[in-house]
Design a protein around this motif. Structure first.
Motif, mmCIF file in Angstrom:
data_model
loop_
_atom_site.group_PDB
_atom_site.id
_atom_site.type_symbol
_atom_site.label_atom_id
_atom_site.label_comp_id
_atom_site.label_asym_id
_atom_site.label_seq_id
_atom_site.Cartn_x
_atom_site.Cartn_y
_atom_site.Cartn_z
ATOM 1 N N ILE A 33 -28.539 12.870 -35.068
ATOM 2 C CA ILE A 33 -27.712 13.909 -35.691
ATOM 3 C C ILE A 33 -28.495 14.558 -36.832
ATOM 4 C CG2 ILE A 33 -25.629 14.327 -37.041
ATOM 5 C CD1 ILE A 33 -24.201 12.300 -35.499
ATOM 6 N N PRO A 34 -28.487 15.892 -36.887
ATOM 7 C CA PRO A 34 -29.171 16.551 -38.004
ATOM 8 C C PRO A 34 -28.476 16.240 -39.327
ATOM 9 C CG PRO A 34 -27.961 18.155 -36.692
ATOM 10 C CD PRO A 34 -27.870 16.850 -35.968
ATOM 11 N N CYS A 35 -29.254 16.103 -40.367
ATOM 12 C CA CYS A 35 -28.696 15.791 -41.693
ATOM 13 C C CYS A 35 -27.695 16.841 -42.154
ATOM 14 C CB CYS A 35 -29.825 15.657 -42.710
ATOM 15 S SG CYS A 35 -30.855 14.198 -42.444
ATOM 16 N N THR A 36 -27.837 18.067 -41.674
ATOM 17 C CA THR A 36 -26.922 19.133 -42.079
ATOM 18 C C THR A 36 -25.508 18.905 -41.552
ATOM 19 O OG1 THR A 36 -27.636 20.443 -40.181
ATOM 20 C CG2 THR A 36 -28.722 20.884 -42.277
ATOM 21 N N SER A 37 -25.344 18.056 -40.552
ATOM 22 C CA SER A 37 -24.019 17.787 -39.974
ATOM 23 C C SER A 37 -23.266 16.687 -40.713
ATOM 24 C CB SER A 37 -24.156 17.396 -38.498
ATOM 25 O OG SER A 37 -24.567 18.498 -37.741
ATOM 26 N N PHE A 38 -23.910 16.022 -41.661
ATOM 27 C CA PHE A 38 -23.254 14.927 -42.367
ATOM 28 C C PHE A 38 -22.045 15.382 -43.171
ATOM 29 C CE2 PHE A 38 -26.210 11.070 -42.374
ATOM 30 C CZ PHE A 38 -26.657 11.356 -41.102
ATOM 31 N N VAL A 39 -21.992 16.653 -43.541
ATOM 32 C CA VAL A 39 -20.844 17.156 -44.300
ATOM 33 C C VAL A 39 -19.577 17.178 -43.452
ATOM 34 C CG1 VAL A 39 -22.237 18.529 -45.897
ATOM 35 C CG2 VAL A 39 -21.431 19.556 -43.780
ATOM 36 N N ASP A 40 -19.725 17.155 -42.127
ATOM 37 C CA ASP A 40 -18.572 17.188 -41.225
ATOM 38 C C ASP A 40 -18.058 15.802 -40.844
ATOM 39 O OD1 ASP A 40 -18.685 19.949 -41.202
ATOM 40 O OD2 ASP A 40 -19.993 20.010 -39.448
ATOM 41 N N PHE A 41 -18.643 14.743 -41.380
ATOM 42 C CA PHE A 41 -18.213 13.381 -41.025
ATOM 43 C C PHE A 41 -16.762 13.111 -41.403
ATOM 44 C CE2 PHE A 41 -22.546 11.050 -40.774
ATOM 45 C CZ PHE A 41 -22.745 11.593 -39.523
ATOM 46 N N ALA A 42 -16.241 13.819 -42.385
ATOM 47 C CA ALA A 42 -14.850 13.614 -42.802
ATOM 48 C C ALA A 42 -13.866 14.013 -41.700
ATOM 49 C CB ALA A 42 -14.562 14.406 -44.067
ATOM 50 N N THR A 43 -14.306 14.840 -40.770
ATOM 51 C CA THR A 43 -13.431 15.292 -39.685
ATOM 52 C C THR A 43 -13.470 14.368 -38.467
ATOM 53 O OG1 THR A 43 -15.142 16.681 -38.661
ATOM 54 C CG2 THR A 43 -13.773 17.691 -40.384
ATOM 55 N N VAL A 44 -14.341 13.362 -38.500
ATOM 56 C CA VAL A 44 -14.512 12.457 -37.354
ATOM 57 C C VAL A 44 -13.756 11.155 -37.613
ATOM 58 C CG1 VAL A 44 -16.213 11.221 -35.952
ATOM 59 C CG2 VAL A 44 -16.796 13.442 -36.937
ATOM 60 N N PRO A 45 -12.928 10.709 -36.668
ATOM 61 C CA PRO A 45 -12.215 9.433 -36.842
ATOM 62 C C PRO A 45 -13.193 8.263 -37.000
ATOM 63 C CG PRO A 45 -11.342 10.656 -34.963
ATOM 64 C CD PRO A 45 -12.570 11.382 -35.419
ATOM 65 N N ALA A 46 -12.818 7.298 -37.805
ATOM 66 C CA ALA A 46 -13.685 6.148 -38.094
ATOM 67 C C ALA A 46 -14.025 5.367 -36.832
ATOM 68 C CB ALA A 46 -13.015 5.241 -39.120
ATOM 69 N N GLU A 47 -13.074 5.238 -35.905
ATOM 70 C CA GLU A 47 -13.332 4.487 -34.671
ATOM 71 C C GLU A 47 -14.449 5.145 -33.855
ATOM 72 O OE1 GLU A 47 -9.937 6.138 -34.698
ATOM 73 O OE2 GLU A 47 -9.656 4.726 -36.338
ATOM 74 N N LEU A 48 -14.470 6.456 -33.880
ATOM 75 C CA LEU A 48 -15.492 7.191 -33.143
ATOM 76 C C LEU A 48 -16.855 7.044 -33.806
ATOM 77 C CD1 LEU A 48 -15.900 9.014 -30.690
ATOM 78 C CD2 LEU A 48 -15.290 10.962 -32.103
ATOM 79 N N MET A 49 -16.889 7.107 -35.123
ATOM 80 C CA MET A 49 -18.148 6.967 -35.859
ATOM 81 C C MET A 49 -18.749 5.579 -35.689
ATOM 82 S SD MET A 49 -18.768 9.710 -38.190
ATOM 83 C CE MET A 49 -19.570 8.814 -39.446
ATOM 84 N N SER A 50 -17.904 4.562 -35.637
ATOM 85 C CA SER A 50 -18.414 3.195 -35.550
ATOM 86 C C SER A 50 -18.857 2.823 -34.138
ATOM 87 C CB SER A 50 -17.353 2.212 -36.042
ATOM 88 O OG SER A 50 -16.215 2.259 -35.195
ATOM 89 N N ALA A 51 -18.635 3.681 -33.174
ATOM 90 C CA ALA A 51 -19.015 3.393 -31.790
ATOM 91 C C ALA A 51 -20.508 3.624 -31.543
ATOM 92 C CB ALA A 51 -18.197 4.260 -30.836
ATOM 93 N N PHE A 52 -21.210 4.246 -32.484
ATOM 94 C CA PHE A 52 -22.605 4.624 -32.289
ATOM 95 C C PHE A 52 -23.492 4.113 -33.403
ATOM 96 C CE2 PHE A 52 -20.014 8.218 -30.779
ATOM 97 C CZ PHE A 52 -20.365 8.209 -29.449
ATOM 98 N N GLN A 53 -24.783 4.071 -33.081
ATOM 99 C CA GLN A 53 -25.791 3.958 -34.125
ATOM 100 C C GLN A 53 -26.217 5.403 -34.393
ATOM 101 O OE1 GLN A 53 -29.312 1.781 -33.097
ATOM 102 N NE2 GLN A 53 -30.343 2.315 -35.007
ATOM 103 N N LEU A 54 -25.817 5.939 -35.526
ATOM 104 C CA LEU A 54 -26.121 7.327 -35.868
ATOM 105 C C LEU A 54 -27.480 7.391 -36.545
ATOM 106 C CD1 LEU A 54 -22.618 8.370 -37.202
ATOM 107 C CD2 LEU A 54 -23.591 8.820 -34.954
ATOM 108 N N ILE A 55 -28.362 8.236 -36.025
ATOM 109 C CA ILE A 55 -29.726 8.344 -36.526
ATOM 110 C C ILE A 55 -29.927 9.764 -37.056
ATOM 111 C CG2 ILE A 55 -32.159 8.152 -35.931
ATOM 112 C CD1 ILE A 55 -31.227 6.374 -33.541
ATOM 113 N N PRO A 56 -30.067 9.918 -38.371
ATOM 114 C CA PRO A 56 -30.244 11.265 -38.945
ATOM 115 C C PRO A 56 -31.684 11.765 -38.800
ATOM 116 C CG PRO A 56 -30.265 9.632 -40.672
ATOM 117 C CD PRO A 56 -29.981 8.896 -39.395
ATOM 118 N N TYR A 57 -31.834 13.084 -38.655
ATOM 119 C CA TYR A 57 -33.167 13.691 -38.664
ATOM 120 C C TYR A 57 -33.140 14.950 -39.504
ATOM 121 C CZ TYR A 57 -31.548 16.941 -34.990
ATOM 122 O OH TYR A 57 -30.876 17.886 -34.269
ATOM 123 N N GLN A 58 -34.335 15.291 -40.051
ATOM 124 C CA GLN A 58 -34.427 16.441 -40.952
ATOM 125 C C GLN A 58 -35.284 17.577 -40.409
ATOM 126 O OE1 GLN A 58 -35.851 14.911 -44.649
ATOM 127 N NE2 GLN A 58 -33.892 13.990 -45.180
#
Length: 71
Positions: A33-58
């Protein structure tokens, strides 16, 4: 996920929650996931976020190295 333009700029993911749901339905375990998308994490349910290993790139180079597992 995300878009990299010809000039090398990184654009954030549109509809992050929906895109992550598609990844989950497809069986993905790791998501770049691009680092610029981290501001949208508040819109993602916690269950969905915890289902992945999220790897940021710049940058495009950073995304390629991380996708290949090269440090």
């Amino acid at each position: 996920m995300g878009e990299i333009t010809i000039s090398g700029s990184i654009q954030k993911v549109d509809e992050l929650a929906n895109s992550l749901q598609v990844c989950l339905d497809s069986g993905a375990k790791k998501v770049l996931i691009p680092c610029t998308s981290f501001v949208d994490f508040a819109t993602v349910p916690a269950e969905l976020m915890s289902a992945f290993q999220l790897i940021p790139y710049q940058s495009a180079e950073d995304a390629v190295f991380k996708a290949l597992g090269v440090e």
